[in-house]
Design an enzyme around this catalytic site. Structure first.
Site, PDB file in Angstrom:
ATOM      1  CG  ASP A  31      -1.654  -1.287   1.468  1.00 59.76           C
ATOM      2  OD1 ASP A  31      -2.073  -1.921   0.494  1.00 59.76           O
ATOM      3  OD2 ASP A  31      -1.791  -1.668   2.649  1.00 59.76           O
ATOM      4  CD  GLU A 238      -8.932  -2.517  -0.685  1.00 63.54           C
ATOM      5  OE1 GLU A 238      -9.367  -2.539   0.480  1.00 63.54           O
ATOM      6  OE2 GLU A 238      -8.209  -3.417  -1.159  1.00 63.54           O
TER       7      GLU A 238
END
Length: 339
Positions: A31, A238
């Site tokens: 991420d 997301e």
């Protein structure tokens, strides 16, 4: 354990075909939120660990508990792990699951934004402050008022305003919210209904709170219709990110269960954003999550995959690759592995 679909892969061959190698190998990272501060690249990733938690659709096996900041003097330079910048035990309100973070810089201060679960297993977003881009960061005693769900991304616009984009369905709990209010009885819309959009809010001058009520953003098709919840190849799941290119706002995100990184283009920070295509095709590993950052006059995609762990979906490694735009400002889709 590795995902079953990857047990037959020759990872030496996969890594040889990869368009990027892991930036760091001493820890697992995911991420990646990348920024250029003071002429250097700083990457704010999740720090993956094997928490020993069984796999489930809520992502409980993603049991991360701290953050490390990775720095690079230039895109070609070696990536440096600067050690622990913030640990969950030093966040008064947080109990577990320090998921995907981001950072921002204003007036000599650096702000680390992060989601975590409270003791009641509800996600909120917190902020921690440092005088250095690598930390250590000192967390505020409470989460940001009015914050919820996961994946904060803070965008600095040309006029000096900052905006946070956030949200994620399934384990990120966005499906339980309507109009910023939580109810366990709320669920994802039906396939033929508009998909849930990401959430955005302008930041306060001190960067510690929202300056307004969070609002849901729309991602639409070329005809101006909202993307539908059943459109899993294109709908928001997301991993919000915002960057600006040639005066346009590029909102990018992950489609989750179909594993694409996609983007949509708008004329202002709140959209609506018109779906424009895919940035990156699926990687090894279930999740895909990214950032986009300019270094001088070159643009880079920061992303992750699970090749270093041989397909363990919660043990990922951050990577980077240069992205190109066509004459119309469209991002040219990339494959993470060459044929």
């Amino acid at each position: 354990m590795a995902d079953e679909e990857y047990t037959q892969l020759d990872f030496d061959e996969v890594n040889a075909k990869a368009i990027s190698q892991p930036l760091v190998k001493n820890i697992y990272t995911a991420d990646p939120s990348a920024h250029v501060f003071n002429g250097k690249i700083y990457i704010y990733p999740s720090h993956d660990i094997d928490a020993g938690i069984p796999f489930n659709d809520n992502g409980d096996h993603f049991g991360m508990e701290d953050y490390h900041v990775i720095s690079m003097d230039s895109p070609e330079a070696e990536a440096v792990d600067n050690g622990v910048a913030l640990h969950v035990k030093d966040v008064p309100w947080a109990a577990r699951q320090m998921w995907a973070p981001d950072a921002a810089h204003k007036d000599g201060k650096y702000y680390l934004y992060f989601p975590a679960k409270r003791e009641d297993d509800i996600f909120q977003i917190g902020v921690a402050v440092s005088d250095s881009p690598t930390g250590p960061f000192v967390a505020q005693p409470e989460a940001i008022k009015g914050s919820y769900t996961i994946d904060p991304a803070v965008f600095e616009d040309d006029d000096g305003n900052y905006y946070m984009y956030f949200g994620g369905i399934w384990g990120g709990q966005l499906q339980n919210y309507r109009n910023n209010t939580y109810s366990a009885s709320n669920q994802e819309p039906a396939d033929n209904e508009p998909a849930l959009g990401p959430i955005a809010a302008k930041m306060s001058d001190d960067m510690l709170e929202f300056a307004e009520e969070p609002r849901e953003l729309q991602i639409i098709d070329d005809e101006g219709n909202p993307l539908l919840a059943g459109d899993h190849d294109r709908r928001f799941f997301e991993a919000s990110w915002m960057h600006k290119y040639n005066g346009k706002y590029y909102f990018s995100y992950s489609t989750g269960d179909t594993h694409f990184l996609c983007y949509a283009i708008g004329d202002n920070p709140y959209g609506p954003f018109t779906y424009a295509g895919r940035i990156l095709n699926p990687v090894v590993g279930w999740t895909t999550h990214h950032s986009i950052c300019a270094y001088e006059d070159r643009w880079f995609l920061f992303y992750h995959d699970s090749t270093l762990s041989k397909g363990v979906t919660h043990l990922r490694s951050i990577k980077m690759a240069e992205i190109k735009y066509d004459a119309d400002g469209k991002i040219i889709t990339m494959d993470p592995y060459r044929d």
